[in-house]
Design a protein around this motif. Structure first.
Motif, PDB file in Angstrom:
ATOM      1  N   PRO A  30       0.834  -1.208   0.000  1.00  0.00           N
ATOM      2  CA  PRO A  30       0.000   0.000   0.000  1.00  0.00           C
ATOM      3  C   PRO A  30       0.864   1.252   0.000  1.00  0.00           C
ATOM      4  N   ILE A  31       0.350   2.281  -0.620  1.00  0.00           N
ATOM      5  CA  ILE A  31       1.063   3.558  -0.668  1.00  0.00           C
ATOM      6  C   ILE A  31       0.848   4.255   0.679  1.00  0.00           C
ATOM      7  N   PRO A  32       1.943   4.615   1.365  1.00  0.00           N
ATOM      8  CA  PRO A  32       1.771   5.252   2.676  1.00  0.00           C
ATOM      9  C   PRO A  32       1.184   6.647   2.550  1.00  0.00           C
ATOM     10  N   VAL A  73       9.933   7.754   7.291  1.00  0.00           N
ATOM     11  CA  VAL A  73      11.048   6.810   7.415  1.00  0.00           C
ATOM     12  C   VAL A  73      11.509   6.358   6.035  1.00  0.00           C
ATOM     13  N   ASP A  74      10.559   6.069   5.157  1.00  0.00           N
ATOM     14  CA  ASP A  74      10.908   5.653   3.795  1.00  0.00           C
ATOM     15  C   ASP A  74      11.717   6.742   3.090  1.00  0.00           C
ATOM     16  N   ARG A  75      11.363   7.998   3.300  1.00  0.00           N
ATOM     17  CA  ARG A  75      12.115   9.097   2.678  1.00  0.00           C
ATOM     18  C   ARG A  75      13.532   9.174   3.225  1.00  0.00           C
ATOM     19  N   ILE A  76      13.682   8.974   4.512  1.00  0.00           N
ATOM     20  CA  ILE A  76      15.011   9.045   5.128  1.00  0.00           C
ATOM     21  C   ILE A  76      15.904   7.932   4.597  1.00  0.00           C
ATOM     22  N   ASN A 108      15.657   6.637   1.613  1.00  0.00           N
ATOM     23  CA  ASN A 108      15.756   6.758   0.156  1.00  0.00           C
ATOM     24  C   ASN A 108      16.920   7.708  -0.182  1.00  0.00           C
ATOM     25  N   PRO A 109      18.028   7.167  -0.711  1.00  0.00           N
ATOM     26  CA  PRO A 109      19.196   8.017  -0.980  1.00  0.00           C
ATOM     27  C   PRO A 109      18.938   9.066  -2.069  1.00  0.00           C
ATOM     28  N   ASP A 110      17.889   8.899  -2.854  1.00  0.00           N
ATOM     29  CA  ASP A 110      17.576   9.864  -3.911  1.00  0.00           C
ATOM     30  C   ASP A 110      16.747  11.037  -3.394  1.00  0.00           C
ATOM     31  N   TYR A 111      16.218  10.905  -2.191  1.00  0.00           N
ATOM     32  CA  TYR A 111      15.391  11.969  -1.622  1.00  0.00           C
ATOM     33  C   TYR A 111      16.282  12.975  -0.888  1.00  0.00           C
ATOM     34  N   PRO A 112      16.218  14.256  -1.244  1.00  0.00           N
ATOM     35  CA  PRO A 112      17.027  15.258  -0.527  1.00  0.00           C
ATOM     36  C   PRO A 112      16.421  15.533   0.854  1.00  0.00           C
ATOM     37  N   ARG A 120      22.307  11.768   6.789  1.00  0.00           N
ATOM     38  CA  ARG A 120      21.361  10.691   6.477  1.00  0.00           C
ATOM     39  C   ARG A 120      21.719   9.430   7.264  1.00  0.00           C
ATOM     40  N   SER A 121      22.989   9.118   7.333  1.00  0.00           N
ATOM     41  CA  SER A 121      23.443   7.949   8.080  1.00  0.00           C
ATOM     42  C   SER A 121      23.083   8.073   9.565  1.00  0.00           C
ATOM     43  N   CYS A 122      23.251   9.270  10.126  1.00  0.00           N
ATOM     44  CA  CYS A 122      22.894   9.496  11.531  1.00  0.00           C
ATOM     45  C   CYS A 122      21.400   9.283  11.753  1.00  0.00           C
ATOM     46  N   LEU A 123      20.584   9.840  10.882  1.00  0.00           N
ATOM     47  CA  LEU A 123      19.132   9.691  11.017  1.00  0.00           C
ATOM     48  C   LEU A 123      18.727   8.230  10.887  1.00  0.00           C
ATOM     49  N   GLN A 124      19.362   7.523   9.974  1.00  0.00           N
ATOM     50  CA  GLN A 124      19.063   6.099   9.808  1.00  0.00           C
ATOM     51  C   GLN A 124      19.462   5.316  11.049  1.00  0.00           C
ATOM     52  N   ASP A 125      20.621   5.639  11.630  1.00  0.00           N
ATOM     53  CA  ASP A 125      21.052   4.980  12.868  1.00  0.00           C
ATOM     54  C   ASP A 125      20.042   5.200  13.989  1.00  0.00           C
ATOM     55  N   VAL A 126      19.530   6.422  14.068  1.00  0.00           N
ATOM     56  CA  VAL A 126      18.595   6.768  15.138  1.00  0.00           C
ATOM     57  C   VAL A 126      17.314   5.950  15.032  1.00  0.00           C
ATOM     58  N   ILE A 127      16.763   5.800  13.842  1.00  0.00           N
ATOM     59  CA  ILE A 127      15.451   5.154  13.737  1.00  0.00           C
ATOM     60  C   ILE A 127      15.508   3.669  13.417  1.00  0.00           C
ATOM     61  N   THR A 128      16.685   3.144  13.082  1.00  0.00           N
ATOM     62  CA  THR A 128      16.784   1.717  12.815  1.00  0.00           C
ATOM     63  C   THR A 128      16.412   0.926  14.065  1.00  0.00           C
TER      64      THR A 128
END
Length: 100
Positions: free
Chosen positions: A3-5, A14-17, A19-23, A85-93
């Protein structure tokens, strides 16, 4: 087919964070920091069960993203953007993502 969120739902953000193509935007950083803060205040089981080294790693990433935000640097491109981006990913992983 997944489903589309909903726009601006927790899973969408979270999906945007991840996604490496999303600024990344300032709002993405603020949302992630607020989400983690709420999880800590709620004593989320997924955080309480973390071994101390992983919890410290999350804290380090949280602090680094906070400092980046305080410096009000643009997250355009390059190593700084990648590090943020890496920091944000670490935080929510590993956090359970609940819809808002």
């Amino acid at each position: 087919m997944a489903p589309i969120p909903e726009p601006f739902s927790a899973q969408y953000r979270v999906d945007r964070i991840f996604n490496p193509d999303y600024p990344l935007s300032r709002e993405d950083v603020l949302w992630t920091l607020e989400y983690m803060k709420k999880k800590m205040a709620d004593e989320a089981p997924e955080l309480l069960s973390l071994p101390q080294p992983l919890l410290l790693k999350k804290f380090q990433s949280f602090a680094e993203a906070s400092l980046f935000l305080l410096k009000q640097q643009r997250s355009g491109c390059g190593q700084e953007s990648d590090r943020l981006r890496s920091c944000l990913q670490d935080v929510i992983t590993g956090l359970r993502i609940e819809s808002n």
